[in-house]
Design an enzyme around this catalytic site. Structure first.
Site, PDB file in Angstrom:
ATOM      1  N   GLN A 297      49.088  38.982  33.239  1.00 50.55           N
ATOM      2  CA  GLN A 297      48.158  37.985  32.889  1.00 50.55           C
ATOM      3  C   GLN A 297      47.621  38.356  31.599  1.00 50.55           C
ATOM      4  O   GLN A 297      47.523  37.466  30.594  1.00 50.55           O
ATOM      5  CB  GLN A 297      46.936  38.106  33.958  1.00 50.55           C
ATOM      6  CG  GLN A 297      45.612  37.294  33.768  1.00 50.55           C
ATOM      7  CD  GLN A 297      46.034  35.711  33.958  1.00 50.55           C
ATOM      8  OE1 GLN A 297      46.322  35.239  35.014  1.00 50.55           O
ATOM      9  NE2 GLN A 297      45.734  35.049  32.667  1.00 50.55           N
TER      10      GLN A 297
ATOM     11  N   HIS B 153      46.158  43.662  36.302  1.00 49.35           N
ATOM     12  CA  HIS B 153      46.863  42.182  36.396  1.00 49.35           C
ATOM     13  C   HIS B 153      47.804  42.283  34.849  1.00 49.35           C
ATOM     14  O   HIS B 153      47.169  41.560  34.228  1.00 49.35           O
ATOM     15  CB  HIS B 153      45.869  41.455  36.599  1.00 49.35           C
ATOM     16  CG  HIS B 153      46.401  40.006  36.927  1.00 49.35           C
ATOM     17  ND1 HIS B 153      47.849  39.895  37.283  1.00 49.35           N
ATOM     18  CD2 HIS B 153      45.794  38.983  37.146  1.00 49.35           C
ATOM     19  CE1 HIS B 153      48.217  38.443  37.497  1.00 49.35           C
ATOM     20  NE2 HIS B 153      46.988  37.868  37.381  1.00 49.35           N
TER      21      HIS B 153
ATOM     22  N   ARG C 113      52.790  41.276  44.285  1.00 54.62           N
ATOM     23  CA  ARG C 113      51.079  41.137  44.301  1.00 54.62           C
ATOM     24  C   ARG C 113      50.762  41.758  45.719  1.00 54.62           C
ATOM     25  O   ARG C 113      51.025  41.340  46.595  1.00 54.62           O
ATOM     26  CB  ARG C 113      50.827  39.624  44.421  1.00 54.62           C
ATOM     27  CG  ARG C 113      49.361  39.611  44.414  1.00 54.62           C
ATOM     28  CD  ARG C 113      48.748  38.068  44.085  1.00 54.62           C
ATOM     29  NE  ARG C 113      48.789  37.589  42.663  1.00 54.62           N
ATOM     30  CZ  ARG C 113      47.971  36.893  42.184  1.00 54.62           C
ATOM     31  NH1 ARG C 113      47.169  35.997  42.872  1.00 54.62           N
ATOM     32  NH2 ARG C 113      48.098  36.683  40.855  1.00 54.62           N
TER      33      ARG C 113
ATOM     34  N   CYS D 202      41.208  33.282  33.467  1.00 54.53           N
ATOM     35  CA  CYS D 202      42.667  33.454  34.200  1.00 54.53           C
ATOM     36  C   CYS D 202      42.773  32.364  35.297  1.00 54.53           C
ATOM     37  O   CYS D 202      43.927  32.085  35.573  1.00 54.53           O
ATOM     38  CB  CYS D 202      42.945  35.075  34.519  1.00 54.53           C
ATOM     39  SG  CYS D 202      41.898  35.602  35.755  1.00 54.53           S
TER      40      CYS D 202
ATOM     41  N   ARG E 130      51.802  31.646  30.462  1.00 51.28           N
ATOM     42  CA  ARG E 130      52.186  32.631  31.572  1.00 51.28           C
ATOM     43  C   ARG E 130      53.659  32.491  31.634  1.00 51.28           C
ATOM     44  O   ARG E 130      54.622  33.579  31.708  1.00 51.28           O
ATOM     45  CB  ARG E 130      51.704  32.447  33.086  1.00 51.28           C
ATOM     46  CG  ARG E 130      50.117  32.651  33.117  1.00 51.28           C
ATOM     47  CD  ARG E 130      49.809  34.088  33.048  1.00 51.28           C
ATOM     48  NE  ARG E 130      50.187  34.723  34.141  1.00 51.28           N
ATOM     49  CZ  ARG E 130      49.835  35.036  35.484  1.00 51.28           C
ATOM     50  NH1 ARG E 130      48.745  34.210  35.872  1.00 51.28           N
ATOM     51  NH2 ARG E 130      50.416  35.888  36.302  1.00 51.28           N
TER      52      ARG E 130
ATOM     53  N   ASP F 183      36.188  35.802  34.385  1.00 54.07           N
ATOM     54  CA  ASP F 183      36.754  35.965  35.865  1.00 54.07           C
ATOM     55  C   ASP F 183      35.888  35.899  36.755  1.00 54.07           C
ATOM     56  O   ASP F 183      34.533  35.916  36.623  1.00 54.07           O
ATOM     57  CB  ASP F 183      37.673  37.046  35.988  1.00 54.07           C
ATOM     58  CG  ASP F 183      38.791  36.969  37.040  1.00 54.07           C
ATOM     59  OD1 ASP F 183      38.741  36.320  37.732  1.00 54.07           O
ATOM     60  OD2 ASP F 183      39.257  38.133  37.410  1.00 54.07           O
TER      61      ASP F 183
HETATM   62  N1   CP Z   1      45.642  33.831  37.173  1.00 55.33           N
HETATM   63  C1   CP Z   1      46.412  34.160  38.356  1.00 55.33           C
HETATM   64  O1   CP Z   1      47.071  35.177  38.614  1.00 55.33           O
HETATM   65  O2   CP Z   1      46.455  33.110  39.137  1.00 55.33           O
HETATM   66  P1   CP Z   1      46.903  33.150  40.697  1.00 55.33           P
HETATM   67  O3   CP Z   1      46.136  34.050  41.372  1.00 55.33           O
HETATM   68  O4   CP Z   1      46.781  31.622  41.029  1.00 55.33           O
HETATM   69  O5   CP Z   1      48.457  33.657  40.726  1.00 55.33           O
HETATM   70  N1  NVA Z   2      40.181  39.246  39.578  1.00 55.64           N
HETATM   71  C1  NVA Z   2      40.750  38.124  40.396  1.00 55.64           C
HETATM   72  C2  NVA Z   2      42.130  37.730  39.531  1.00 55.64           C
HETATM   73  C3  NVA Z   2      42.855  36.775  40.128  1.00 55.64           C
HETATM   74  C4  NVA Z   2      43.902  36.107  39.364  1.00 55.64           C
HETATM   75  C5  NVA Z   2      41.267  38.773  41.561  1.00 55.64           C
HETATM   76  O1  NVA Z   2      41.865  39.793  41.762  1.00 55.64           O
HETATM   77  O2  NVA Z   2      41.157  37.963  42.536  1.00 55.64           O
END
Ligand code: CP
Ligand code: NVA
Length: 309
Positions: A138, A135, A108, A267, A293, A227
């Site tokens: 997800q 993502h 990440r 999400c 997930r 989101d």
């Molecule tokens: N939806 C998602 O990716 O959640 P986190 O940021 O908690 O991993």
């Molecule tokens: N769009 C959000 C998704 C988190 C899972 C972010 O990037 O923070």
């Protein structure tokens, strides 16, 4: 071995195979406890290294469960615990080391370039656990959830996104092409998807509909996704951005323009883009969405390790 960094790079038939495998695996686990291993322990002895440059609850825990349930294990790192972050070791050297000790790498990151660089130097599969532009784990899981709840292929549905044009939406747009579903997006004019992704849709001879009026976007929708308006590390004036999205906050009234049995997905984590009575309503399946997930990521891991038949 295969990487899983962007849905664009993965043929539709492979994405469909992942979903089918996840469905079978989820069914077979009904009587198993959380850490019991799937029959045959297909990834026995494999280690997934996960590294987070940004916060995560769901991705981190669900990937831990995914690899464990396949018979493997995981090591979770924060980037500042590695020489890469603080001591200046190159991505090439770090990738070599990760490939020496581990069997897969989930990252990440707040840099898409880092995903590309790791991909270049790793000799083990790389999974994108969220980057600024996508993502993918997800969204593939969300396709699974939609079909599980609605009991029909997503290609027969109208999917709507109300919110910012962020990483999750980018992956949803790619998914709309890969899985051939109708996608309508509701957002303020200045927060529409970038030309790059719109052009990619055109090159693939598909369409997405973009509206600056949320009511038009939700009209006749089977599913509404949302989101946070302000994503992790979104370097904007939060107050101003939230103000621009104020007419896009998802209310029961807005949902009434969608189909009667329309479902709501998010999400998570959530901000103030949705009213509590929608988020906690019977139309909301956000907890099932989060729980899926684990199942879908197991099949993504199987795909990456070349074990998906
Ligand atoms: N939806 C998602 O990716 O959640 P986190 O940021 O908690 O991993
Ligand atoms: N769009 C959000 C998704 C988190 C899972 C972010 O990037 O923070």
């Amino acid at each position: 071995m295969k990487h899983f960094t962007n849905l664009k790079d993965i043929p539709s038939k492979d994405l469909r195979k992942i979903i089918l495998d996840a469905k079978k695996r989820k069914n077979h686990r009904k009587k198993l406890n959380t850490l019991e291993v799937d029959k045959g322990a297909p990834l026995k002895g494999k280690m997934l290294i996960q590294m987070f440059e940004k916060a995560s609850s769901r991705t981190r825990i669900s990937f831990y469960l995914s690899i464990k349930q396949l018979g493997g294990g995981t090591l979770t790192l924060r980037s500042n615990e590695l020489h890469l972050g603080v001591g200046g070791e190159s991505i090439a050297d770090t990738a070599k080391i990760l490939s020496t000790y581990g069997d897969g790498f989930m990252l990440r990151t707040d840099s898409d370039k880092k995903i590309q660089n790791f991909k270049k130097y790793l000799t083990i599969p790389l999974i994108n656990g969220l980057s600024p532009s996508s993502h993918p784990t997800q969204v593939l899981s969300d396709i699974f959830t939609v079909e599980e709840i609605k009991k029909k292929p997503i290609s027969k549905m109208k999917i709507c996104w109300i919110g910012d044009s962020n990483n999750v939406l980018n992956s949803l747009i790619v998914a709309s092409v890969k899985f051939s579903f109708k996608l309508s997006i509701g957002c303020p004019k200045e927060f529409e998807p970038k030309n790059e992704i719109k052009n990619w849709v055109k090159q693939n001879n598909k369409n997405i509909s973009i509206y600056n009026d949320p009511k038009k976007a939700v009209l006749g929708a089977d599913v509404i996704f949302s989101d946070k308006v302000v994503s992790l590390n979104d370097k904007v004036n939060k107050k101003k951005k939230l103000e621009k999205f104020k007419n896009f906050k998802i209310s029961k009234k807005l949902i009434s323009y969608a189909k009667n049995n329309c479902i709501f997905l998010h999400c998570l984590p959530r901000g103030n883009e949705v009213y509590e009575d929608v988020f906690l309503s019977k139309n909301s399946y956000v907890w099932q969405q989060a729980s899926n997930r684990t199942h879908v990521q197991k099949s993504i891991l199987m795909y990456c390790f070349g074990k998906l038949r």
